[in-house]
Write an enzyme that holds these catalytic residues in place. Sequence first.
Site, short mmCIF file in Angstrom:
data_model
loop_
_atom_site.label_atom_id
_atom_site.label_comp_id
_atom_site.label_asym_id
_atom_site.label_seq_id
_atom_site.Cartn_x
_atom_site.Cartn_y
_atom_site.Cartn_z
N SER A 18 92.01 68.01 54.02
CA SER A 18 90.58 67.82 53.75
C SER A 18 89.71 67.89 55.00
O SER A 18 88.65 67.29 55.06
CB SER A 18 90.36 66.46 53.08
N GLY A 19 90.17 68.63 56.02
CA GLY A 19 89.30 68.92 57.15
C GLY A 19 88.42 70.12 56.84
O GLY A 19 88.30 70.55 55.69
N ASP A 51 86.68 65.24 61.74
CA ASP A 51 85.72 64.16 61.90
C ASP A 51 85.58 63.74 63.35
O ASP A 51 84.55 63.19 63.75
CB ASP A 51 86.14 62.97 61.04
N GLY A 56 81.11 70.79 69.32
CA GLY A 56 80.31 71.60 68.42
C GLY A 56 81.10 72.75 67.85
O GLY A 56 82.33 72.77 67.88
N GLU A 120 80.00 75.18 77.06
CA GLU A 120 81.17 74.40 77.42
C GLU A 120 82.09 75.24 78.30
O GLU A 120 81.81 76.41 78.57
CB GLU A 120 81.90 73.90 76.17
N HIS A 234 93.57 68.16 76.21
CA HIS A 234 92.17 68.10 76.65
C HIS A 234 92.12 67.41 78.00
O HIS A 234 92.76 66.38 78.21
CB HIS A 234 91.32 67.34 75.63
N ARG A 279 90.62 74.94 79.92
CA ARG A 279 91.14 73.59 79.75
C ARG A 279 92.48 73.36 80.43
O ARG A 279 92.73 72.29 81.00
CB ARG A 279 91.28 73.29 78.25
N HIS A 333 95.67 67.41 72.43
CA HIS A 333 94.43 67.67 71.70
C HIS A 333 94.57 68.67 70.56
O HIS A 333 94.03 68.45 69.48
CB HIS A 333 93.38 68.18 72.70
N ARG A 368 93.23 77.61 73.91
CA ARG A 368 92.05 77.74 73.05
C ARG A 368 90.75 77.55 73.83
O ARG A 368 90.63 76.63 74.64
CB ARG A 368 92.12 76.70 71.91
N LEU A 374 86.69 74.46 65.05
CA LEU A 374 85.92 74.32 63.81
C LEU A 374 85.58 75.70 63.25
O LEU A 374 85.62 75.91 62.03
CB LEU A 374 84.65 73.52 64.05
#
Length: 504
Positions: A18-19, A51, A56, A120, A234, A279, A333, A368, A374
């Site tokens: 449910s993401g 969540d 962003g 970013e 991260h 990263r 992460h 990534r 997202l």
Amino acid sequence: MGDEPGTPDAADVLVVGSGIAGCAAALSAAREGADVFLVTKAARPDEASTDRAQGGISTTRGDPRALKADILETSDGTADPDAVDVLVENADAAVEDVLLETLEIGFDSTGDGAFDYAREAAHSEERILHVDAATGTHILRPFLQYVDDHERIEVRDDTAALELLTHEGRVHGVVTDSDPEGHPVYAGTTILATGGIGSLYARSTNPEGATGDGIAMAALAGADVDDLEYVQFHPTAYAGSGEPFLLSEALRGEGALLRNGDGERFMPDYHPDAELAPRDVVARAIATEREATGEVFLDVGPIAFESEFPALAAACRDRGIEAHEIPVAPCEHFLCGGIDVDDRGRTSLERLYAAGECARTGVHGANRLASTSLLEGLVWGLRAGEHAAGLDVDAEPETVEAPTLRNSDPDLPPRFAAEKFARLQRTMDEYLGLERDLEDVARAAGVLRRLKGEVDAYVRTRTARDLYELRNASVTALLIARAARENPESAGCHYVVDDAPLAR
């Protein structure tokens, strides 16, 4: 769909998770006229990784070639260019359709009403839509509400998928823990969107319960997996006492600096882009400086921290941090690999799809780019849902014999699951973290193989969610160790000691 107790549920399309990827898949399938059943073991929105996404969601701002170039460079040249094309060519349309028009997400804007695009690490320009530093919350919660209200979608939360229902290479649904001995859900097509693997490590930005469920279930059923050695850490998670939380990359995008325990800014010595390096580079640099000087701090003094990032500022105050220097350390992460899928989310098993972090699309390669998770979940969720709904949408789902899960074993030894999880996490932290020694990785694989055997002995005779989560975690951990052992070359977040030493 079944309503009577004990009656199997059935749907045209079954979504597990449910993401953002699961919600997008369910929405897209329903738009195509499919009856959709969505099951999720999450009982609250904050139990999905979406969540917790802070920074962003990336857009192309009309320049897909520039975004593609940044993704490929960040991946250390290992991302699949064709997969990246799918992402960048569908990015803006997906954001416009779902997030802006359907959900009407109120992304931050400037004084003149234009979007306040952020930049970013490793992005060449400002192109990231955000809401404060809590973008995932502001996307997922209205998305869940929209899906829950949809007439063609039935949502069942606090329901874990335990096994895939398979017959002759085709997936027919899942067995869930709705009943003590397992409850089958039959579907024409099944889409896994189960998230990441954070619970395999002692410190992670993922929610509790990120145990690699979809990856393990798919692999056990015979699906192909790939790139599992690429576990991203991260760089800047809170390093004080209590649960770690993310200090968004957007802070460094605005001008926050990294300083070691001696007060020195060090990132210019490691990479020309300094704090905005990829990263993996920043994470290893921070680890090196923490070992040399004892601590590393994120200095938010150069930015308007309180006004621009109020949620993060409040989180710091809650932990007693009033000064402008926040202790940070790398933290697990994101998994860049997963269940191998094509441009529509199809796996190697018939009628099984995957999207989101559990899927390996090829977009990320070995590392990534920030704020693409997202976006990838949204784009591949929409594509998987649309394609899955197009397969015999009017036909009744075929039922096959479901395995009978058992509860015949006496009680587990006290703290069995907790102790095994702690052993698994120690192994992953020590041997499959920021740096890997291939001989140590081989030893870790042996430990994980024995652990899996111990867990399997109980899974055969007991049906319990925490036991199946432990089974899934041990399977996924072993797959990560095997992938790392088979790849002797450093790339991105798979850093092999002595292959490419980090020098200051």
